[in-house]
Motif scaffolding. Structure first.
Motif, PDB file in Angstrom:
ATOM      1  N   ARG A 281     -42.564  51.767-109.542  1.00 15.28           N
ATOM      2  CA  ARG A 281     -41.508  52.657-109.058  1.00 15.28           C
ATOM      3  C   ARG A 281     -41.105  52.326-107.630  1.00 15.28           C
ATOM      4  O   ARG A 281     -39.929  52.396-107.275  1.00 15.28           O
ATOM      5  N   LEU A 282     -42.087  51.976-106.795  1.00 15.87           N
ATOM      6  CA  LEU A 282     -41.751  51.603-105.420  1.00 15.87           C
ATOM      7  C   LEU A 282     -40.916  50.327-105.380  1.00 15.87           C
ATOM      8  O   LEU A 282     -39.985  50.202-104.578  1.00 15.87           O
ATOM      9  N   LEU A 283     -41.229  49.369-106.257  1.00 10.78           N
ATOM     10  CA  LEU A 283     -40.441  48.144-106.317  1.00 10.78           C
ATOM     11  C   LEU A 283     -39.018  48.418-106.783  1.00 10.78           C
ATOM     12  O   LEU A 283     -38.056  47.798-106.317  1.00 10.78           O
ATOM     13  N   GLU A 284     -38.867  49.366-107.691  1.00 11.29           N
ATOM     14  CA  GLU A 284     -37.553  49.694-108.227  1.00 11.29           C
ATOM     15  C   GLU A 284     -36.702  50.492-107.239  1.00 11.29           C
ATOM     16  O   GLU A 284     -35.481  50.339-107.190  1.00 11.29           O
ATOM     17  N   ARG A 285     -37.353  51.338-106.443  1.00 11.41           N
ATOM     18  CA  ARG A 285     -36.609  52.335-105.674  1.00 11.41           C
ATOM     19  C   ARG A 285     -36.643  52.143-104.164  1.00 11.41           C
ATOM     20  O   ARG A 285     -36.034  52.928-103.436  1.00 11.41           O
ATOM     21  N   SER A 286     -37.371  51.152-103.694  1.00 13.85           N
ATOM     22  CA  SER A 286     -37.450  50.956-102.245  1.00 13.85           C
ATOM     23  C   SER A 286     -37.276  49.481-101.897  1.00 13.85           C
ATOM     24  O   SER A 286     -37.334  48.613-102.772  1.00 13.85           O
ATOM     25  N   ASP A 287     -37.081  49.220-100.614  1.00 13.54           N
ATOM     26  CA  ASP A 287     -36.975  47.848-100.118  1.00 13.54           C
ATOM     27  C   ASP A 287     -38.240  47.420 -99.382  1.00 13.54           C
ATOM     28  O   ASP A 287     -38.237  46.403 -98.683  1.00 13.54           O
ATOM     29  N   GLU A 288     -39.295  48.181 -99.526  1.00 14.41           N
ATOM     30  CA  GLU A 288     -40.533  47.858 -98.830  1.00 14.41           C
ATOM     31  C   GLU A 288     -41.073  46.507 -99.287  1.00 14.41           C
ATOM     32  O   GLU A 288     -40.957  46.152-100.469  1.00 14.41           O
ATOM     33  N   PRO A 289     -41.675  45.740 -98.376  1.00 16.04           N
ATOM     34  CA  PRO A 289     -42.252  44.452 -98.768  1.00 16.04           C
ATOM     35  C   PRO A 289     -43.427  44.631 -99.723  1.00 16.04           C
ATOM     36  O   PRO A 289     -44.071  45.697 -99.756  1.00 16.04           O
ATOM     37  N   ILE A 293     -46.257  47.740-100.292  1.00 14.48           N
ATOM     38  CA  ILE A 293     -46.377  48.467-101.553  1.00 14.48           C
ATOM     39  C   ILE A 293     -47.785  48.316-102.124  1.00 14.48           C
ATOM     40  O   ILE A 293     -48.366  49.279-102.649  1.00 14.48           O
ATOM     41  N   ALA A 294     -48.353  47.133-102.009  1.00 16.05           N
ATOM     42  CA  ALA A 294     -49.717  46.911-102.488  1.00 16.05           C
ATOM     43  C   ALA A 294     -50.698  47.846-101.788  1.00 16.05           C
ATOM     44  O   ALA A 294     -51.601  48.413-102.428  1.00 16.05           O
ATOM     45  N   ALA A 295     -50.525  48.027-100.492  1.00 12.99           N
ATOM     46  CA  ALA A 295     -51.406  48.925 -99.749  1.00 12.99           C
ATOM     47  C   ALA A 295     -51.193  50.377-100.176  1.00 12.99           C
ATOM     48  O   ALA A 295     -52.163  51.120-100.396  1.00 12.99           O
ATOM     49  N   ARG A 296     -49.950  50.799-100.319  1.00 19.81           N
ATOM     50  CA  ARG A 296     -49.649  52.184-100.698  1.00 19.81           C
ATOM     51  C   ARG A 296     -50.157  52.512-102.103  1.00 19.81           C
ATOM     52  O   ARG A 296     -50.564  53.640-102.374  1.00 19.81           O
ATOM     53  N   GLY A 300     -54.652  47.029-102.139  1.00 18.54           N
ATOM     54  CA  GLY A 300     -55.220  46.393-100.958  1.00 18.54           C
ATOM     55  C   GLY A 300     -54.344  45.295-100.399  1.00 18.54           C
ATOM     56  O   GLY A 300     -53.832  45.392 -99.292  1.00 18.54           O
ATOM     57  N   THR A 301     -54.140  44.234-101.157  1.00 22.41           N
ATOM     58  CA  THR A 301     -53.349  43.094-100.690  1.00 22.41           C
ATOM     59  C   THR A 301     -52.272  42.731-101.703  1.00 22.41           C
ATOM     60  O   THR A 301     -52.379  43.054-102.892  1.00 22.41           O
ATOM     61  N   GLY A 302     -51.248  42.040-101.197  1.00 18.76           N
ATOM     62  CA  GLY A 302     -50.203  41.562-102.099  1.00 18.76           C
ATOM     63  C   GLY A 302     -50.741  40.606-103.138  1.00 18.76           C
ATOM     64  O   GLY A 302     -50.286  40.602-104.291  1.00 18.76           O
ATOM     65  N   THR A 303     -51.726  39.803-102.761  1.00 17.70           N
ATOM     66  CA  THR A 303     -52.323  38.855-103.709  1.00 17.70           C
ATOM     67  C   THR A 303     -52.978  39.581-104.864  1.00 17.70           C
ATOM     68  O   THR A 303     -52.813  39.198-106.032  1.00 17.70           O
ATOM     69  N   ALA A 304     -53.718  40.645-104.558  1.00 14.53           N
ATOM     70  CA  ALA A 304     -54.376  41.416-105.616  1.00 14.53           C
ATOM     71  C   ALA A 304     -53.347  42.074-106.530  1.00 14.53           C
ATOM     72  O   ALA A 304     -53.510  42.102-107.761  1.00 14.53           O
TER      73      ALA A 304
END
Length: 328
Positions: A281-289, A293-296, A300-304
């Protein structure tokens, strides 16, 4: 009509039923109908038939004229069965109308069979999917598996191809299915030409799992409700089984047992799904990197998070966002 090499084009017959979805009929005609060799000679002939020739109602405000009855099925090299409105009604229940069954009995044993969307229920009712892997629209996968336990239903893929019997997921997955058949018959170059001419990707990443809408569930009166509410409010925090058990006022062992009874999965599996759906949902509705988003979402990390997306959805977070937001 034969081409100059003396070979007749591969005959594709689309078998339609009342309440058909016009787009699914158009997909087959457009893709197979535009496939040609390097000299421009058609590689397929596409015919449409029904249990009787004449007007066939669609699920829209217009009907289509179907020129052929079931006899043309006898000369088919490939038979494609699109969905129809009747697939969604209670009358389905594993039975076929006698005229439909009689028509499909005309199909040669050597012919390739394919379905689009819930047309898979028709193939299953004839026994063609027995012992084979198959799919259908994600909303209907559970019912297909329940009605036909002998079918290996895969809810996550766009299409399946198992020993000459093919099935696809919802409507647009019929495009993926037809391009796959063209690619198998005549190679990548021909399939790519057809895709370019139709302005569609020659191959889509991932499966239909990425299209399933699973909103974050609300807590209910179940015994693990307190633990689930606690987790949903803290998806970005590191949570352990002990944390959840403490909120539910029970032991870890009891929590595991109750969670399985109430949700069908373990607490950690459930938590992983909620984090994945929140990230979607965050990927669909926000421009956050992606890293943010991985942290929120608690990865933990984008890789995970990328690893979880690949394993669960078959695509990267970036590809998922591009699909549902249209951004690069």
């Amino acid at each position: 009509m034969s081409d100059e090499r003396g070979r007749a084009p591969h005959r594709v017959v689309v078998f339609v039923r009342p309440g058909l979805l016009p787009m699914e009929l158009g997909i087959v005609h457009r893709l197979f109908g535009t496939a040609a060799d390097e000299d421009g000679r058609p590689l397929y002939s596409v015919l449409t038939c029904a249990t009787a020739p004449g007007e066939v109602a669609t699920d829209t405000d217009f009907s289509v004229h179907v020129p052929h009855g079931p006899k043309v099925l006898e000369s088919a090299d490939t038979v494609v069965v699109p969905a129809a409105v009747e697939d969604y009604g209670p009358q389905r229940r594993g039975r076929l109308a006698a005229p439909v069954r009689a028509a499909l009995e005309r199909v040669p044993a050597s012919a390739r069979l394919a379905s689009i969307c819930t047309g898979s229920f028709v193939l299953a009712a004839t026994g063609a999917l027995e012992g084979r892997r198959a799919t259908t629209h994600w909303k209907s996968c559970a019912e297909l598996a329940s009605l036909y336990p002998e079918v290996d239903v895969d809810p996550d893929v766009l299409y399946t191809d198992d020993r000459g019997v093919l099935t696809s997921a919802g409507v647009a997955a019929g495009i993926d299915l037809c391009l796959h058949m063209i690619r198998e018959d005549h190679g990548v170059e021909v399939a790519n030409r057809v895709a370019r001419g139709t302005v569609v990707p020659p191959h889509r990443e991932g499966g239909q799992a990425q299209y399933v809408d699973r909103p974050v569930p609300q807590a209910d009166g179940a015994s693990t409700a307190a633990a689930r509410t606690y987790a949903l409010q803290r998806l970005g925090e590191p949570l352990t089984l002990e944390d959840l058990a403490r909120q539910a006022a029970m032991s870890v062992r009891t929590l595991n047992r109750r969670f399985r009874q109430e949700t069908g999965v373990t607490p950690m599996q459930w938590l992983g799904r909620q984090r994945l759906d929140y990230a979607r949902r965050l990927l669909e509705r926000s421009d956050e990197p992606v890293d943010r988003i991985a942290a929120r979402a608690g990865f933990g990390t984008g890789t995970a998070m990328r690893q979880h997306f690949r394993e669960a959805l078959g695509v990267s977070p970036r590809a998922y966002r591009n699909t549902f937001r249209g951004t690069a």
